[in-house]
Design a protein around this motif. Structure first.
Motif, short mmCIF file in Angstrom:
data_model
loop_
_atom_site.label_atom_id
_atom_site.label_comp_id
_atom_site.label_asym_id
_atom_site.label_seq_id
_atom_site.Cartn_x
_atom_site.Cartn_y
_atom_site.Cartn_z
N ASN A 126 0.78 -1.23 0.00
CA ASN A 126 0.00 0.00 0.00
C ASN A 126 0.81 1.28 0.00
O ASN A 126 0.26 2.36 -0.28
N THR A 127 2.10 1.19 0.32
CA THR A 127 2.90 2.41 0.42
C THR A 127 4.18 2.34 -0.43
O THR A 127 4.36 3.13 -1.34
N LEU A 128 5.04 1.37 -0.14
CA LEU A 128 6.31 1.31 -0.86
C LEU A 128 6.12 1.08 -2.36
O LEU A 128 6.89 1.59 -3.18
N ALA A 129 5.08 0.35 -2.72
CA ALA A 129 4.81 0.10 -4.14
C ALA A 129 4.53 1.38 -4.92
O ALA A 129 4.71 1.42 -6.14
N LEU A 130 4.12 2.42 -4.22
CA LEU A 130 3.80 3.69 -4.87
C LEU A 130 5.04 4.53 -5.18
O LEU A 130 5.00 5.40 -6.05
N VAL A 131 6.14 4.26 -4.46
CA VAL A 131 7.29 5.16 -4.57
C VAL A 131 8.60 4.45 -4.90
O VAL A 131 9.58 5.10 -5.29
N ALA A 132 8.64 3.13 -4.76
CA ALA A 132 9.88 2.39 -4.98
C ALA A 132 9.70 1.33 -6.06
O ALA A 132 8.58 0.90 -6.36
N THR A 133 10.81 0.90 -6.63
CA THR A 133 10.82 -0.25 -7.52
C THR A 133 10.93 -1.49 -6.66
O THR A 133 11.89 -1.64 -5.89
N LEU A 134 9.95 -2.38 -6.73
CA LEU A 134 9.94 -3.58 -5.91
C LEU A 134 10.47 -4.77 -6.69
O LEU A 134 10.21 -4.92 -7.89
N ALA A 135 11.21 -5.62 -6.00
CA ALA A 135 11.78 -6.81 -6.61
C ALA A 135 12.02 -7.83 -5.51
O ALA A 135 11.89 -7.52 -4.32
N THR A 136 12.35 -9.04 -5.89
CA THR A 136 12.78 -10.03 -4.90
C THR A 136 14.30 -9.99 -4.80
O THR A 136 14.99 -9.44 -5.68
#
Length: 213
Positions: free
Chosen positions: A189-199
């Motif tokens: 809900n938060t980091l996905a809006l501002v960061a590039t997410l990866a494993t």
């Protein structure tokens, strides 16, 4: 999640640094001040993944920075303007300068070429510390954020990185908070809006390049 090619482009070793946030003995070690957080960081595998990322970053020529929180024995200069700070003063394990509590926790190892940045105040590994100046002097544009906690310091680091103009990359299985469900909610809900997410595995694959000279 970005494609492999997109992530590889973002993670140019010459312009990327990896930040470990509060991965210190007094926070995630066996005698941590917050045992629930320490157990989650270890049991989830997040701490072990941070160690893998640190090793891979060095092999790829990515700068590693360890951000640690500590306080003077006399408490001078430390914040007292939030409940979190006041609680920290009463914990049985205090993050005192020079103590084992403020050493980087295993299995993460510190190498000679790493930077170790210590802060005596605040909640952010970036704001009011040397990290931004070091990144700019190194020509970094991307910051990989790992560590603890997903409750406070990790989102602070991501927000500050974005506000300063960096691209933030968060390996979602290399951060931890309590309860575990909160970490998932923070990511979604938060980091996905501002960061590039990866494993972690995605980041490791993207970093497999020859070390720069």
């Amino acid at each position: 999640m970005p494609s492999y090619d997109a992530l590889r482009e973002i993670l140019d070793p010459a312009a990327t640094a990896l930040l470990t946030v509060e991965c210190q003995r007094g926070v995630v070690g066996p005698d941590a001040a917050l045992p629930e957080l320490a157990r989650e960081a270890q049991a989830s595998g997040a701490l072990a993944r941070v160690a893998r990322l640190v090793t891979a970053a060095r092999a790829s020529g990515v700068q590693v920075i360890h951000a640690l929180a500590e306080r003077r024995p006399d408490g001078r200069g430390a914040n007292r303007n939030a409940r979190l700070f006041r609680v920290a003063e009463r914990l049985p394990v205090r993050q005192l300068s020079g103590s084992t509590a403020v050493r980087v926790a295993p299995p993460i190892e510190v190498a000679e070429e790493d930077f170790v940045v210590r802060r005596l105040h605040g909640l952010s590994p970036l704001h009011g510390t040397e990290v931004d100046a070091l990144l700019r002097n190194l020509g970094c544009r991307t910051l990989i954020v790992t560590g603890v906690s997903a409750n406070v310091a990790v989102p602070n680091a991501v927000f500050d990185a974005v506000n300063l103009g960096y691209t933030a990359v968060v390996p979602t299985d290399a951060i931890a908070g309590v309860p575990a469900a909160y970490t998932a909610a923070m990511i979604r809900n938060t980091l996905a809006l501002v960061a590039t997410l990866a494993t972690t595995d995605d980041v490791l694959s993207a970093l497999k390049r020859p070390r720069r000279g």
